[in-house]
Enzyme design. Structure first.
Site, PDB file in Angstrom:
ATOM      1  N   TYR A 159      -4.335   3.441   8.163  1.00 35.26           N
ATOM      2  CA  TYR A 159      -4.788   2.132   7.678  1.00 35.26           C
ATOM      3  C   TYR A 159      -3.632   1.321   7.100  1.00 35.26           C
ATOM      4  O   TYR A 159      -3.461   0.140   7.425  1.00 35.26           O
ATOM      5  CB  TYR A 159      -5.879   2.315   6.624  1.00 35.26           C
ATOM      6  CG  TYR A 159      -6.181   1.053   5.848  1.00 35.26           C
ATOM      7  CD1 TYR A 159      -6.882   0.000   6.435  1.00 35.26           C
ATOM      8  CD2 TYR A 159      -5.732   0.900   4.531  1.00 35.26           C
ATOM      9  CE1 TYR A 159      -7.138  -1.170   5.728  1.00 35.26           C
ATOM     10  CE2 TYR A 159      -5.981  -0.263   3.820  1.00 35.26           C
ATOM     11  CZ  TYR A 159      -6.683  -1.297   4.419  1.00 35.26           C
ATOM     12  OH  TYR A 159      -6.936  -2.450   3.726  1.00 35.26           O
ATOM     13  N   HIS A 206       0.858  -1.187   0.000  1.00 35.93           N
ATOM     14  CA  HIS A 206       0.000   0.000   0.000  1.00 35.93           C
ATOM     15  C   HIS A 206       0.893   1.235   0.000  1.00 35.93           C
ATOM     16  O   HIS A 206       1.907   1.281   0.702  1.00 35.93           O
ATOM     17  CB  HIS A 206      -0.888   0.028   1.242  1.00 35.93           C
ATOM     18  CG  HIS A 206      -1.820  -1.136   1.352  1.00 35.93           C
ATOM     19  ND1 HIS A 206      -2.844  -1.366   0.460  1.00 35.93           N
ATOM     20  CD2 HIS A 206      -1.873  -2.154   2.254  1.00 35.93           C
ATOM     21  CE1 HIS A 206      -3.503  -2.454   0.816  1.00 35.93           C
ATOM     22  NE2 HIS A 206      -2.924  -2.964   1.897  1.00 35.93           N
TER      23      HIS A 206
END
Length: 347
Positions: free
Chosen positions: A105, A61
């Site tokens: 996150y 990510h």
């Protein structure tokens, strides 16, 4: 049907990428993203995080913050080629509307690398909660202030002085322990009564609930300051009282009060300091009240003579009640010579 590549367009200042099943090391991906063919806008900040899914496959990510809004029309702009084989990786591409949420996150597993200075987004209550969460966990007071300035500029401007005081208090480091220049064993001429006081207090088995302080009067260069400061961790109050956390600690064994005029101490905290009182609050001028843990004795150091001698001060008629109290809470020692034999220790 598949999207026409010509219809792709990304106009965003903050970008969230996910590379599924990508086994390129995150550090190498970070370098690749920094060196893409950026045109006008450039990355100010990039974070790459590795996440391992339940099937064991790695996902990467990425959060990218740009210097301005992008206008990317190439759907393959973020495609990466493995540096050691021909595999090619295409990411899922989104605009990161809430960079704080994305940042938290993608790094929930803690395996990440980054480059540049992250800019905190502000606005909503949840975002501001993140601003202050990040500020509390910053590495320094300066970094915390920068985070708040970017994420909550109104508070930064309107309440700057209170904010600065709170942040400095939060990141305040305890005072560095003082290192004596002479070994305690070098003080070979300590009077027996003075040595007995030190032995009794620093013997933890005989520690009193409210220990007795000691007032040492002697001429200059007798070594009384160095001896007093060599006994263990202490607060050193010289000339005046300062309970600022930069110089005063509640986690020491005793206080050294050096060349503090007796009339000044009487106006301030005579009984609290000499009486080893517990849990009291300072009220010194030009400073906010400070809660003092207390419960430790003080070694008061003074020279003979008017204005300096605690004995002469207490012998005055107007101080008779204070003298009676002091004699119950402190011992008086009058030095007749140096506490050492060497000529080196002349403080």
């Amino acid at each position: 049907m598949p999207r026409n590549p010509n219809s792709f367009r990304l106009t965003a200042r903050n970008i969230f990428l996910t590379y599924p099943r990508c086994d390129v090391p995150k550090e190498e991906v970070l370098e690749m993203l920094l060196h893409l063919s950026w045109s006008v806008v450039k990355p100010n900040y990039v974070r790459v995080a590795r996440e391992e899914h339940s099937d064991g496959s790695p996902h990467l990510h990425c959060l990218i913050q740009l210097s301005g809004k992008s206008n990317i029309k190439d759907a393959g702009f973020f495609d990466l080629t493995h540096p050691r084989r021909s595999a090619r990786f295409h990411p899922n591409i989104q605009a990161a509307k809430d960079t704080n949420a994305v940042k938290n996150y993608i790094t929930k597993e803690g395996d990440y690398c980054e480059s540049g200075q992250y800019k905190v987004s502000g606005g909503s209550k949840s975002n501001k909660d993140d601003v202050y969460h990040n500020a509390v966990n910053a590495g320094s007071a300066g970094e915390a202030l920068d985070i708040i300035k970017a994420g909550d500029p109104k508070t930064f401007i309107v309440n700057y002085h209170n904010l600065l005081a709170n942040v400095e208090r939060l990141f305040q480091k305890p005072p560095e322990p003082w290192v004596p220049p002479f070994e305690l064993s070098s003080f070979t001429s300590v009077p027996e009564e003075l040595q007995d006081w030190a032995d009794d207090y620093f013997n933890e088995c005989s520690a009193a609930a409210r220990p007795t302080s000691i007032i040492i009067e002697g001429g200059s260069r007798t070594g009384k300051t160095m001896w007093a400061r060599s006994l263990g961790p202490h607060n050193y109050l010289s000339g005046h009282l300062d309970f600022n956390s930069r110089v005063f600690s509640n986690d020491v064994k005793y206080n050294v009060i050096d060349d503090v005029a007796p009339h000044y101490l009487k106006l301030k905290h005579w009984k609290e300091l000499i009486g080893a009182q517990r849990d009291w609050q300072s009220n010194c001028k030009y400073g906010k009240p400070v809660q003092i843990k207390g419960g430790i004795p003080s070694i008061v150091l003074c020279n003979p003579g008017e204005g300096s001698s605690y004995k002469d001060f207490l012998d005055k008629a107007e101080n008779s009640a204070l003298r009676e109290w002091t004699e119950k809470n402190a011992k008086f020692i009058f030095l007749e010579g140096p506490l050492y034999q060497s000529t080196a220790q002349d403080c």
